[in-house]
Design an enzyme around this catalytic site. Structure first.
Site, PDB file in Angstrom:
ATOM      1  N   CYS A  73     -65.078   6.689  34.447  1.00  0.00           N
ATOM      2  CA  CYS A  73     -64.015   7.393  35.164  1.00  0.00           C
ATOM      3  C   CYS A  73     -63.796   8.800  34.628  1.00  0.00           C
ATOM      4  O   CYS A  73     -64.257   9.767  35.205  1.00  0.00           O
ATOM      5  CB  CYS A  73     -62.712   6.593  35.109  1.00  0.00           C
TER       6      CYS A  73
ATOM      7  N   HIS B  75     -60.596  -0.044  34.417  1.00  0.00           N
ATOM      8  CA  HIS B  75     -61.726   0.391  35.244  1.00  0.00           C
ATOM      9  C   HIS B  75     -62.689   1.311  34.501  1.00  0.00           C
ATOM     10  O   HIS B  75     -63.646   1.793  35.089  1.00  0.00           O
ATOM     11  CB  HIS B  75     -61.226   1.078  36.518  1.00  0.00           C
ATOM     12  N   GLU B  76     -62.457   1.532  33.208  1.00  0.00           N
ATOM     13  CA  GLU B  76     -63.424   2.259  32.383  1.00  0.00           C
ATOM     14  C   GLU B  76     -64.027   1.276  31.394  1.00  0.00           C
ATOM     15  O   GLU B  76     -63.305   0.703  30.569  1.00  0.00           O
ATOM     16  CB  GLU B  76     -62.724   3.383  31.601  1.00  0.00           C
TER      17      GLU B  76
ATOM     18  N   CYS C 200     -57.148   4.428  31.127  1.00  0.00           N
ATOM     19  CA  CYS C 200     -56.972   5.682  31.855  1.00  0.00           C
ATOM     20  C   CYS C 200     -55.524   5.758  32.351  1.00  0.00           C
ATOM     21  O   CYS C 200     -54.837   4.733  32.438  1.00  0.00           O
ATOM     22  CB  CYS C 200     -57.956   5.699  33.029  1.00  0.00           C
ATOM     23  N   HIS C 201     -55.059   6.961  32.700  1.00  0.00           N
ATOM     24  CA  HIS C 201     -53.703   7.098  33.223  1.00  0.00           C
ATOM     25  C   HIS C 201     -53.507   6.318  34.521  1.00  0.00           C
ATOM     26  O   HIS C 201     -52.384   5.925  34.853  1.00  0.00           O
ATOM     27  CB  HIS C 201     -53.360   8.576  33.436  1.00  0.00           C
ATOM     28  N   THR C 202     -54.590   6.087  35.265  1.00  0.00           N
ATOM     29  CA  THR C 202     -54.475   5.278  36.480  1.00  0.00           C
ATOM     30  C   THR C 202     -54.107   3.846  36.123  1.00  0.00           C
ATOM     31  O   THR C 202     -53.299   3.208  36.811  1.00  0.00           O
ATOM     32  CB  THR C 202     -55.789   5.314  37.277  1.00  0.00           C
TER      33      THR C 202
ATOM     34  N   CYS D 211     -68.400   5.834  49.791  1.00  0.00           N
ATOM     35  CA  CYS D 211     -69.130   4.797  50.519  1.00  0.00           C
ATOM     36  C   CYS D 211     -68.216   4.220  51.593  1.00  0.00           C
ATOM     37  O   CYS D 211     -67.012   4.049  51.372  1.00  0.00           O
ATOM     38  CB  CYS D 211     -69.565   3.709  49.537  1.00  0.00           C
TER      39      CYS D 211
ATOM     40  N   ARG E 290     -65.942   2.389  48.684  1.00  0.00           N
ATOM     41  CA  ARG E 290     -65.209   3.518  48.103  1.00  0.00           C
ATOM     42  C   ARG E 290     -63.969   3.005  47.373  1.00  0.00           C
ATOM     43  O   ARG E 290     -63.500   1.886  47.608  1.00  0.00           O
ATOM     44  CB  ARG E 290     -64.794   4.496  49.196  1.00  0.00           C
TER      45      ARG E 290
ATOM     46  N   ARG F  53     -58.629   8.943  24.840  1.00  0.00           N
ATOM     47  CA  ARG F  53     -59.195   7.649  25.166  1.00  0.00           C
ATOM     48  C   ARG F  53     -59.150   6.768  23.934  1.00  0.00           C
ATOM     49  O   ARG F  53     -59.653   7.137  22.877  1.00  0.00           O
ATOM     50  CB  ARG F  53     -60.638   7.780  25.678  1.00  0.00           C
TER      51      ARG F  53
ATOM     52  N   CYS G 182     -73.174   1.819  48.242  1.00  0.00           N
ATOM     53  CA  CYS G 182     -74.084   0.790  48.762  1.00  0.00           C
ATOM     54  C   CYS G 182     -75.477   1.352  48.996  1.00  0.00           C
ATOM     55  O   CYS G 182     -76.466   0.618  48.976  1.00  0.00           O
ATOM     56  CB  CYS G 182     -73.531   0.185  50.047  1.00  0.00           C
TER      57      CYS G 182
ATOM     58  N   CYS H  86     -75.066   2.982  53.995  1.00  0.00           N
ATOM     59  CA  CYS H  86     -74.187   3.405  55.079  1.00  0.00           C
ATOM     60  C   CYS H  86     -74.367   4.902  55.367  1.00  0.00           C
ATOM     61  O   CYS H  86     -75.006   5.619  54.598  1.00  0.00           O
ATOM     62  CB  CYS H  86     -72.730   3.109  54.731  1.00  0.00           C
TER      63      CYS H  86
ATOM     64  N   CYS I 298     -73.135   7.049  52.426  1.00  0.00           N
ATOM     65  CA  CYS I 298     -74.040   7.102  51.271  1.00  0.00           C
ATOM     66  C   CYS I 298     -75.282   7.935  51.571  1.00  0.00           C
ATOM     67  O   CYS I 298     -75.836   8.580  50.677  1.00  0.00           O
ATOM     68  CB  CYS I 298     -74.444   5.691  50.846  1.00  0.00           C
TER      69      CYS I 298
END
Length: 403
Positions: free
Chosen positions: A201, A88-89, A65-67, A132, A136, A398, A118, A121, A124
């Site tokens: 993502c 993260h994907e 991803c670009h992140t 979260c 988060r 992707r 979770c 909380c 959530c």
């Protein structure tokens, strides 16, 4: 503890087949990044077993991803933690679970999520947010929530054990990774993991921004600024919601071909305009679009997106990751004409409680989203640096990496 192959940044990458981990700890090959813009390199790293309320999963597919690209380049101070495992994907299978984990078991098909849930909380339990209180998304976070330690380590030349840091609750550029159970979503075992990877993502973020954040109504007009994977997911979400017109804005003409597949009806290349893009759009739409989505991470583009919406009811959603420390390019009085603006994290999906239903509806045909259309390249994990280059040059949406 497992030893894993991960992708690190430095030197030339080498690839080897994944090893079956022992029951507890083991060495795994993964791709590590040692510093900004250094090549990701294969390293053999020790991966610990999951601790209380943690899960260790075997990654089968991951994408970029670009992140990830921004973190690799070190664009934001908050992301400059090295050595680190990015990514993260992804999609994979549960290898083992820690004490207290009851909703997941060995063999479950799962996708990791950077914005955890979770389920207990006040956040959530509230229908007003998908953030979260504890899990988060947090770009400053580089260790596990339970004990503040990492689950990855490597032995340096002096024989000392050095921690390898986590990224966005996930760290998926590896054969095996350890996550908090709040960041692992169990999906339909019949769903193809190759496609489910995209829900970690980009697709969830774009489609969710249309369906959840904006709650776009049938017949609405839309402008999408930035036609990467997230922007095209916005277009796909708008198409599925019955938008009457979807205008795509990008300087990369190659994105226009793919955009037509995703429901974009008109295109604007800012380089071809003799006036600001917002004026062009307002002339095209009799005063402005109902919704605009900023997916470029550029504050000048964000201002154009905001001004392209219709006064009185225009709604702008921010999805791009913006540089620090610049602030919003708006004056408070500009909001008094009825336009609104907001940000969206993970498309306002509550990952663990809502994504499984999304997947089930996709599998039974209720949601006819074109997931395959977002996969423009497929490469072995060894070619991750090539995948980074493709994304950096705007040549891929992707690139799916097979582990």
């Amino acid at each position: 503890m497992v030893m894993a192959s991960i992708a690190l940044t430095i030197g030339s990458p080498m690839f080897s087949k994944p090893m079956r981990p022992p029951a507890k700890s083991s060495l795994v090959k993964l791709r590590l990044v040692w510093g900004p813009e250094e090549p990701l390199v294969i390293e053999e790293v020790q991966v610990e077993p999951p601790q209380k309320m943690e899960v260790r999963i075997k990654i089968l597919f991951t994408s970029i991803c670009h992140t990830d690209l921004g973190a690799w380049k070190g664009l934001n101070e908050m992301q400059r933690v090295y050595p680190r495992i990015l990514g993260h994907e992804a999609a994979g299978v549960v290898e083992s679970v820690g004490e207290g984990v009851e909703d997941l078991k060995e063999g479950d098909h799962v996708v990791p999520i950077f914005n955890g849930e979770c389920g207990k909380c006040t956040h959530c339990e509230s229908p007003m947010t998908n953030l979260c209180a504890r899990f988060r998304v947090d770009p400053f976070k580089s260790t596990m929530a339970g004990d503040g330690r990492t689950r990855f380590s490597v032995i340096n030349r002096a024989g000392e054990r050095r921690p390898i840091y986590h990224f966005l609750n996930t760290s998926t550029f590896t054969e095996f990774t350890v996550l908090d159970s709040a960041c692992v979503v169990k999906v339909n075992p019949m769903a193809p993991l190759r496609r489910m990877c995209l829900l970690s993502c980009g697709i969830s973020t774009g489609v969710g921004a249309v369906w959840n954040t904006a709650n776009l109504k049938e017949g609405s007009t839309v402008a999408v600024f930035g036609l990467g994977a997230v922007g095209l997911a916005v277009a796909e979400g708008a198409r599925l919601r019955g938008a009457s017109e979807v205008i795509g804005v990008d300087i990369n003409l190659e994105k226009f071909v793919k955009g037509r597949e995703m429901g974009i009806t008109k295109f604007i290349n800012p380089k071809d305009c003799d006036k600001p893009v917002n004026e062009v759009i307002r002339e095209m739409t009799n005063g402005g679009v109902d919704y605009s989505f900023e997916c470029a991470g550029n504050l000048d583009v964000l201002r154009e997106a905001f001004l392209s919406t219709h006064d009185g009811w225009g709604f702008t959603v921010i999805l791009g990751i913006h540089p620090i420390p610049r602030l919003l390019p708006l004056h408070p009085m500009e909001l008094f004409d009825g336009r609104r603006i907001t940000g969206s994290v993970f498309g306002d999906f509550k990952g663990k409680s809502q994504l499984p239903d999304f997947v089930d509806k996709y599998m039974n045909g209720e949601i006819k989203i074109n997931l395959d259309g977002f996969i423009t390249h497929e490469l072995p994990f060894a070619d991750i640096n090539k995948a980074l280059q493709l994304l950096s040059e705007g040549k891929s949406l992707r690139c799916l990496l097979h582990l």
